[in-house]
Design a protein around this motif. Structure first.
Motif, PDB file in Angstrom:
ATOM      1  N   ALA A  80      19.820 -28.656  14.813  1.00 18.42           N
ATOM      2  CA  ALA A  80      20.894 -27.666  14.698  1.00 18.42           C
ATOM      3  C   ALA A  80      21.451 -27.296  16.071  1.00 18.42           C
ATOM      4  CB  ALA A  80      20.371 -26.418  13.981  1.00 18.42           C
ATOM      5  N   VAL A  81      20.576 -27.128  17.052  1.00 20.15           N
ATOM      6  CA  VAL A  81      21.029 -26.789  18.407  1.00 20.15           C
ATOM      7  C   VAL A  81      21.920 -27.890  18.957  1.00 20.15           C
ATOM      8  CG1 VAL A  81      20.281 -26.410  20.780  1.00 20.15           C
ATOM      9  CG2 VAL A  81      19.063 -25.297  18.921  1.00 20.15           C
ATOM     10  N   ASP A  82      21.495 -29.140  18.777  1.00 15.33           N
ATOM     11  CA  ASP A  82      22.283 -30.273  19.282  1.00 15.33           C
ATOM     12  C   ASP A  82      23.646 -30.349  18.600  1.00 15.33           C
ATOM     13  OD1 ASP A  82      20.236 -30.977  20.954  1.00 15.33           O
ATOM     14  OD2 ASP A  82      19.406 -32.514  19.618  1.00 15.33           O
ATOM     15  N   VAL A 101      21.387 -19.912  23.182  1.00 18.85           N
ATOM     16  CA  VAL A 101      21.408 -19.888  21.727  1.00 18.85           C
ATOM     17  C   VAL A 101      20.072 -19.374  21.207  1.00 18.85           C
ATOM     18  CG1 VAL A 101      20.676 -22.291  21.592  1.00 18.85           C
ATOM     19  CG2 VAL A 101      21.821 -21.256  19.650  1.00 18.85           C
ATOM     20  N   GLU A 102      20.146 -18.576  20.149  1.00 20.95           N
ATOM     21  CA  GLU A 102      18.941 -18.052  19.506  1.00 20.95           C
ATOM     22  C   GLU A 102      19.018 -18.387  18.021  1.00 20.95           C
ATOM     23  OE1 GLU A 102      16.718 -13.784  18.673  1.00 20.95           O
ATOM     24  OE2 GLU A 102      18.080 -13.994  20.378  1.00 20.95           O
ATOM     25  N   PRO A 103      18.213 -19.347  17.563  1.00 17.91           N
ATOM     26  CA  PRO A 103      18.279 -19.734  16.157  1.00 17.91           C
ATOM     27  C   PRO A 103      17.582 -18.738  15.242  1.00 17.91           C
ATOM     28  CG  PRO A 103      16.645 -21.055  17.307  1.00 17.91           C
ATOM     29  CD  PRO A 103      17.292 -20.183  18.341  1.00 17.91           C
ATOM     30  N   GLU A 104      18.137 -18.565  14.065  1.00 14.13           N
ATOM     31  CA  GLU A 104      17.546 -17.699  13.045  1.00 14.13           C
ATOM     32  C   GLU A 104      17.397 -18.516  11.759  1.00 14.13           C
ATOM     33  OE1 GLU A 104      18.738 -13.864  10.232  1.00 14.13           O
ATOM     34  OE2 GLU A 104      20.048 -14.492  11.873  1.00 14.13           O
ATOM     35  N   GLN A 105      16.152 -18.706  11.332  1.00 14.00           N
ATOM     36  CA  GLN A 105      15.898 -19.493  10.128  1.00 14.00           C
ATOM     37  C   GLN A 105      16.155 -18.615   8.911  1.00 14.00           C
ATOM     38  OE1 GLN A 105      14.484 -22.858  10.513  1.00 14.00           O
ATOM     39  NE2 GLN A 105      15.236 -23.084   8.408  1.00 14.00           N
ATOM     40  N   VAL A 106      17.274 -18.845   8.233  1.00 15.10           N
ATOM     41  CA  VAL A 106      17.632 -18.044   7.062  1.00 15.10           C
ATOM     42  C   VAL A 106      16.822 -18.490   5.848  1.00 15.10           C
ATOM     43  CG1 VAL A 106      19.526 -17.359   5.543  1.00 15.10           C
ATOM     44  CG2 VAL A 106      19.942 -17.684   7.993  1.00 15.10           C
ATOM     45  N   ASP A 107      16.812 -19.775   5.578  1.00 16.00           N
ATOM     46  CA  ASP A 107      15.978 -20.343   4.520  1.00 16.00           C
ATOM     47  C   ASP A 107      15.632 -21.774   4.926  1.00 16.00           C
ATOM     48  OD1 ASP A 107      18.193 -22.008   3.832  1.00 16.00           O
ATOM     49  OD2 ASP A 107      18.988 -20.428   2.542  1.00 16.00           O
ATOM     50  N   GLN A 108      15.064 -22.544   4.015  1.00 12.43           N
ATOM     51  CA  GLN A 108      14.597 -23.876   4.344  1.00 12.43           C
ATOM     52  C   GLN A 108      15.711 -24.798   4.818  1.00 12.43           C
ATOM     53  OE1 GLN A 108      12.605 -25.831   1.120  1.00 12.43           O
ATOM     54  NE2 GLN A 108      11.912 -27.566   2.354  1.00 12.43           N
ATOM     55  N   ASN A 109      16.931 -24.541   4.339  1.00  6.05           N
ATOM     56  CA  ASN A 109      18.040 -25.443   4.626  1.00  6.05           C
ATOM     57  C   ASN A 109      19.142 -24.831   5.488  1.00  6.05           C
ATOM     58  OD1 ASN A 109      16.869 -27.474   2.967  1.00  6.05           O
ATOM     59  ND2 ASN A 109      17.687 -26.432   1.163  1.00  6.05           N
ATOM     60  N   THR A 110      18.997 -23.580   5.878  1.00  5.93           N
ATOM     61  CA  THR A 110      20.060 -22.905   6.636  1.00  5.93           C
ATOM     62  C   THR A 110      19.490 -22.270   7.894  1.00  5.93           C
ATOM     63  OG1 THR A 110      21.216 -22.402   4.568  1.00  5.93           O
ATOM     64  CG2 THR A 110      21.922 -21.220   6.551  1.00  5.93           C
ATOM     65  N   ILE A 111      20.153 -22.537   9.015  1.00  9.93           N
ATOM     66  CA  ILE A 111      19.782 -21.943  10.299  1.00  9.93           C
ATOM     67  C   ILE A 111      21.015 -21.282  10.876  1.00  9.93           C
ATOM     68  CG2 ILE A 111      18.873 -22.391  12.611  1.00  9.93           C
ATOM     69  CD1 ILE A 111      17.619 -24.959  11.470  1.00  9.93           C
ATOM     70  N   ARG A 112      20.914 -20.004  11.170  1.00 10.24           N
ATOM     71  CA  ARG A 112      22.038 -19.277  11.754  1.00 10.24           C
ATOM     72  C   ARG A 112      21.866 -19.280  13.266  1.00 10.24           C
ATOM     73  NH1 ARG A 112      21.793 -14.436   9.034  1.00 10.24           N
ATOM     74  NH2 ARG A 112      23.138 -15.247   7.375  1.00 10.24           N
ATOM     75  N   MET A 113      22.861 -19.830  13.976  1.00  7.76           N
ATOM     76  CA  MET A 113      22.781 -19.973  15.421  1.00  7.76           C
ATOM     77  C   MET A 113      23.572 -18.858  16.108  1.00  7.76           C
ATOM     78  SD  MET A 113      20.990 -22.703  15.250  1.00  7.76           S
ATOM     79  CE  MET A 113      20.908 -23.275  16.931  1.00  7.76           C
ATOM     80  N   HIS A 114      22.864 -17.987  16.818  1.00  8.08           N
ATOM     81  CA  HIS A 114      23.489 -16.898  17.567  1.00  8.08           C
ATOM     82  C   HIS A 114      23.719 -17.388  18.998  1.00  8.08           C
ATOM     83  CE1 HIS A 114      22.630 -13.831  14.419  1.00  8.08           C
ATOM     84  NE2 HIS A 114      21.602 -14.646  14.155  1.00  8.08           N
ATOM     85  N   GLU A 128      31.241 -13.724  25.386  1.00  2.05           N
ATOM     86  CA  GLU A 128      31.594 -13.786  23.968  1.00  2.05           C
ATOM     87  C   GLU A 128      30.383 -14.266  23.173  1.00  2.05           C
ATOM     88  OE1 GLU A 128      34.889 -16.063  21.153  1.00  2.05           O
ATOM     89  OE2 GLU A 128      35.337 -15.611  23.263  1.00  2.05           O
ATOM     90  N   GLN A 129      30.221 -13.687  21.994  1.00  2.00           N
ATOM     91  CA  GLN A 129      29.136 -14.085  21.106  1.00  2.00           C
ATOM     92  C   GLN A 129      29.711 -14.633  19.809  1.00  2.00           C
ATOM     93  OE1 GLN A 129      26.700 -10.574  20.654  1.00  2.00           O
ATOM     94  NE2 GLN A 129      25.566 -10.968  22.552  1.00  2.00           N
ATOM     95  N   VAL A 130      29.146 -15.747  19.349  1.00  2.00           N
ATOM     96  CA  VAL A 130      29.564 -16.347  18.083  1.00  2.00           C
ATOM     97  C   VAL A 130      28.325 -16.672  17.261  1.00  2.00           C
ATOM     98  CG1 VAL A 130      31.730 -17.293  18.953  1.00  2.00           C
ATOM     99  CG2 VAL A 130      29.643 -18.661  19.092  1.00  2.00           C
ATOM    100  N   VAL A 131      28.483 -16.626  15.957  1.00  2.00           N
ATOM    101  CA  VAL A 131      27.396 -16.981  15.042  1.00  2.00           C
ATOM    102  C   VAL A 131      27.875 -18.163  14.196  1.00  2.00           C
ATOM    103  CG1 VAL A 131      25.901 -16.230  13.177  1.00  2.00           C
ATOM    104  CG2 VAL A 131      26.531 -14.617  14.991  1.00  2.00           C
ATOM    105  N   VAL A 132      27.118 -19.235  14.237  1.00  2.15           N
ATOM    106  CA  VAL A 132      27.498 -20.453  13.508  1.00  2.15           C
ATOM    107  C   VAL A 132      26.378 -20.814  12.533  1.00  2.15           C
ATOM    108  CG1 VAL A 132      28.184 -22.864  13.674  1.00  2.15           C
ATOM    109  CG2 VAL A 132      28.777 -21.269  15.517  1.00  2.15           C
ATOM    110  N   PRO A 133      26.626 -20.738  11.237  1.00  5.46           N
ATOM    111  CA  PRO A 133      25.611 -21.182  10.272  1.00  5.46           C
ATOM    112  C   PRO A 133      25.548 -22.717  10.233  1.00  5.46           C
ATOM    113  CG  PRO A 133      27.207 -19.678   9.281  1.00  5.46           C
ATOM    114  CD  PRO A 133      27.780 -20.138  10.581  1.00  5.46           C
ATOM    115  N   VAL A 134      24.344 -23.242  10.226  1.00  9.68           N
ATOM    116  CA  VAL A 134      24.144 -24.686  10.137  1.00  9.68           C
ATOM    117  C   VAL A 134      23.412 -24.987   8.833  1.00  9.68           C
ATOM    118  CG1 VAL A 134      23.110 -26.731  11.195  1.00  9.68           C
ATOM    119  CG2 VAL A 134      24.039 -24.910  12.645  1.00  9.68           C
ATOM    120  N   LYS A 135      24.045 -25.768   7.986  1.00  3.82           N
ATOM    121  CA  LYS A 135      23.465 -26.147   6.702  1.00  3.82           C
ATOM    122  C   LYS A 135      22.873 -27.551   6.837  1.00  3.82           C
ATOM    123  CE  LYS A 135      22.841 -25.873   2.142  1.00  3.82           C
ATOM    124  NZ  LYS A 135      21.987 -24.864   1.508  1.00  3.82           N
TER     125      LYS A 135
END
Length: 370
Positions: A80-82, A101-114, A128-135
């Motif tokens: 997800a970071v890459d 970047v600080e990853p947040e594991q939402v569930d098994q298939n979703t990582i929210r990247m701060h 600037e701060q952005v949040v990108v969900p990675v599925k």
């Protein structure tokens, strides 16, 4: 900061004087704006609303564009970071950009990247701060699909001349196959893989993805063990363009004898410790220590009795040196004093020597460092 004498077209405030563009360099259309109006519409980072990543559930490769790429990630967070790093865009006017970047594991298939970005724009620090969900979705890459489907183009059959390969030889042959695939994977070759490697009653069978890999493995086995190989092609199908597709069997035949094996050739000069089977058969006469060499082609391999292995030799006590040709030692089984041949490799200062008792008698055996 000196004033340019111009006014911001949006708010009417004075605009600071800015360096003129170099000859041929396009003029920045936002240069006429004052800092306040410029930063109102400024985005330091261009980020997608969402990123979807397809990962092979078997090998961890990532699908990018129209191909699978081995990324070497330890887990899906690394992936997800890459992917976020590839997808984010930073404003061209920003200097001294830093980000974390600080990853947040939402569930098994979703990582929210701060993601946090900072830089210098128009001499002003911005952040600037952005949040990108990675599925993350899972699939099977073409390579793993071929492996699970048992696909192969070349098969290496490891056998031996008038004997069965030892367990060590079989295991080493399969180990070499996996080492070669790892070397090619490290070079980015995703077409190289071992479909199956197994021991069979009379040797080892190794199925490989390509004929090229099968030929390379056969050559490397011959380099390490000696012997030779032949190849036989069988037509199996045609591809979509009508080209014939062949499956090739590589028959690797290991030499009749092995290094560290003790044999007794039928020439009357006594046992030989085999030292090399590459090219000609080479060894050391146990009775004299003289060098032994014979042709080792399959048709010309010398007939000989197998007496044992160097590792079967045991230590025994030296009783006395009789003369230039004989030494008295204790028989390791009966503990009687017996006279045996004195080879060139015998150390006259030794209190103990290695000996092997076989149907050919009791003979001194050189140590591995001799």
């Amino acid at each position: 900061m000196s004033k340019s004498g111009e006014f911001c077209p949006r708010c009417g405030d004075d605009v600071p004087e800015r360096p003129e563009p170099l000859p041929g360099e396009p003029r920045d259309r936002d240069a006429a704006l004052c800092d306040a109006c410029y930063f109102e519409q400024f985005d330091l980072v261009d980020a997608p609303d969402r990123i979807e990543v397809l990962v092979c559930s078997r090998c961890g490769a990532v699908h990018r564009g129209n191909r699978w790429v081995d990324v070497g990630a330890k887990d899906y967070t690394d992936v997800a970071v890459d992917e976020v790093a590839e997808a984010l865009g930073v404003h061209l006017k920003a200097e001294q950009v830093q980000w974390g970047v600080e990853p947040e594991q939402v569930d098994q298939n979703t990582i929210r990247m701060h993601c946090t970005f900072s830089g210098i724009v128009r001499g002003t620090p911005v952040e600037e701060q952005v949040v990108v969900p990675v599925k993350v979705s899972r699939g099977t890459c073409k390579r793993c699909g071929r492996i699970s489907g048992g696909a192969y183009a070349g098969e290496v059959q490891v056998r031996a001349d008038e004997r069965e390969p030892t367990k060590a030889e079989r295991e080493r042959a399969m180990e070499i196959a996996h080492e070669m695939v790892q070397e090619r994977e490290a070079d980015g070759d995703r077409d190289a893989f071992v479909t199956e490697a197994k021991e069979v009653d009379d040797g080892a069978d190794i199925k490989l993805s390509t004929n090229k890999l099968g030929r390379a493995l056969s050559k490397r086995l011959v380099e390490e063990f000696g012997g030779d190989f032949e190849e036989y092609a069988t037509l199996v199908t045609e591809d979509s363009d009508g080209n014939e597709v062949y499956r090739v069997t590589f028959s690797v035949r290991l030499p009749r004898y092995r290094p560290d094996e003790i044999i007794d050739p039928e020439d009357g000069d006594g046992p030989v410790l085999v030292t090399s089977v590459r090219g000609n058969l080479k060894g050391t006469r146990l009775a004299s220590g003289e060098r032994y060499e014979a042709r080792f082609d399959e048709e010309d391999a010398p007939d000989a009795l197998r007496l044992g292995e160097r590792e079967e030799a045991v230590e025994t006590t030296v009783v006395a040196v009789e003369d230039e040709h004989a030494v008295q030692v204790l028989d390791p089984e009966t503990f009687e004093t017996v006279s045996i041949p004195r080879p060139d490799f015998f150390d006259t200062n030794a209190d103990e020597v290695l000996v092997l008792k076989s149907r050919a008698g009791l003979h001194m055996v050189p140590g591995e460092d001799a």
